[in-house]
Design a protein around this motif. Structure first.
Motif, PDB file in Angstrom:
ATOM      1  N   TYR A 160       0.874  -1.157   0.000  1.00 29.69           N
ATOM      2  CA  TYR A 160       0.000   0.000   0.000  1.00 29.69           C
ATOM      3  C   TYR A 160       0.920   1.218   0.000  1.00 29.69           C
ATOM      4  N   TYR A 200       0.097  11.545   2.952  1.00 26.58           N
ATOM      5  CA  TYR A 200      -0.636  12.274   3.972  1.00 26.58           C
ATOM      6  C   TYR A 200      -0.134  13.713   3.999  1.00 26.58           C
ATOM      7  N   GLN A 217      -1.967  -3.342   8.548  1.00 27.90           N
ATOM      8  CA  GLN A 217      -1.493  -2.106   7.942  1.00 27.90           C
ATOM      9  C   GLN A 217      -0.603  -1.289   8.863  1.00 27.90           C
ATOM     10  N   LEU A 263     -10.750  -3.339   7.839  1.00 31.18           N
ATOM     11  CA  LEU A 263     -10.879  -3.596   6.415  1.00 31.18           C
ATOM     12  C   LEU A 263      -9.552  -3.263   5.761  1.00 31.18           C
ATOM     13  N   ASN A 264      -9.320  -3.800   4.595  1.00 33.61           N
ATOM     14  CA  ASN A 264      -8.061  -3.515   3.914  1.00 33.61           C
ATOM     15  C   ASN A 264      -8.123  -2.218   3.128  1.00 33.61           C
ATOM     16  N   THR A 265      -8.575  -1.157   3.811  1.00 37.25           N
ATOM     17  CA  THR A 265      -8.614   0.126   3.116  1.00 37.25           C
ATOM     18  C   THR A 265      -7.306   0.881   3.266  1.00 37.25           C
ATOM     19  N   GLY A 266      -6.583   0.560   4.297  1.00 32.03           N
ATOM     20  CA  GLY A 266      -5.281   1.164   4.494  1.00 32.03           C
ATOM     21  C   GLY A 266      -5.278   2.542   5.100  1.00 32.03           C
ATOM     22  N   GLU A 267      -6.441   3.175   5.225  1.00 34.14           N
ATOM     23  CA  GLU A 267      -6.440   4.558   5.686  1.00 34.14           C
ATOM     24  C   GLU A 267      -6.434   4.634   7.202  1.00 34.14           C
ATOM     25  N   LEU A 268      -5.513   5.402   7.726  1.00 32.30           N
ATOM     26  CA  LEU A 268      -5.482   5.722   9.149  1.00 32.30           C
ATOM     27  C   LEU A 268      -6.083   7.105   9.348  1.00 32.30           C
TER      28      LEU A 268
END
Lengths: 114, 114
Positions: A32, A36, A100, B98-103
């Motif tokens: 990934y 940011y 992640q 979920l595998n969205t990766g967003e923090l």
């Protein structure tokens, strides 16, 4: 181990000029990739991310980034910079799947001059 | 959705004192992360929770540091016997399973150790 290199610590551009922030990553598998942005006194905000598919990804605020596997790069671009884009930008890499754990670069501080 | 909130935003303490930071993640997020950011550096991973389980701790997290997430909601990060080298911004982030990766990051808690 995963790592991210942002070679430019500080960049100054004129308002209305184009922008490219460089990012190189090291990761053993398909990662990934994220950009940011951190404005003074604010939390980190996701601009865009890549994990598969089209290697040119569009993000918020008019930013885009291109994933180049052969160069292990994920450079951030914007065609016309606005004064409000002045901030610090972080490239980050994380593993596909799992939880992640994201590794960040050292950041590039963007200054925009009138 | 009130976002990720951190408290206190600023803490000044004397060397040797204990400090505790609190993080309230976005309510439906079951993953919670702590990062540390020092001047001129990107965020460095400290630890990660999935629900109440602490699944990974960085080697940066010495035995003076402890983090908890007792009911899988808010989390605390305690630093015992603070040292000047602990001065940093402590960032909390949360994400969905979920595998969205967003923090999603909070605004951080800035610690100054005198």
């Amino acid at each position: 181990a995963q790592s991210v290199t942002q070679p430019d610590i500080h960049i100054t551009v004129s308002e209305g000029a184009s922008l490219e922030l460089r990012c190189n990553y090291s990761y053993g598998a398909t990662p990934y990739l994220f950009w940011y942005v951190q404005s003074p006194g604010q939390g980190l905000q996701l601009l865009l991310k890549y994990f598969s598919g089209d290697t040119l990804v569009q993000g918020i605020k008019g930013f885009e980034a291109e994933f180049k596997r052969s160069q292990s790069s994920f450079n951030l671009r914007k065609p016309s910079v606005h004064w409000s884009d002045a901030a610090e930008y972080f490239c980050a890499v994380g593993p596909l799947g799992g939880y992640q754990k994201v590794t960040f670069g050292t950041g590039t501080k963007l200054q925009v001059i009138p | 959705d009130t976002g990720v909130s951190q408290d206190p935003r600023h803490k000044i303490t004397k060397r040797g004192q204990n400090v505790t930071f609190r993080c309230d993640p976005i309510s439906e997020h079951n993953r919670l992360y702590w990062y540390r950011q020092t001047l001129g550096q990107g965020p460095e991973f400290l630890t990660y929770f999935q629900n109440e389980a602490q699944l990974e701790k960085s080697r940066l997290l010495s035995d003076r540091f402890s983090a908890e997430r007792p009911k899988g909601s808010f989390s605390t990060l305690e630093i015992q016997r603070t040292e000047q080298g602990d001065s940093a911004m402590y960032l909390c982030a949360s994400s969905l399973d979920l595998n969205t990766g967003e923090l999603f990051f909070g605004e951080g808690s800035r610690l100054t150790v005198l």
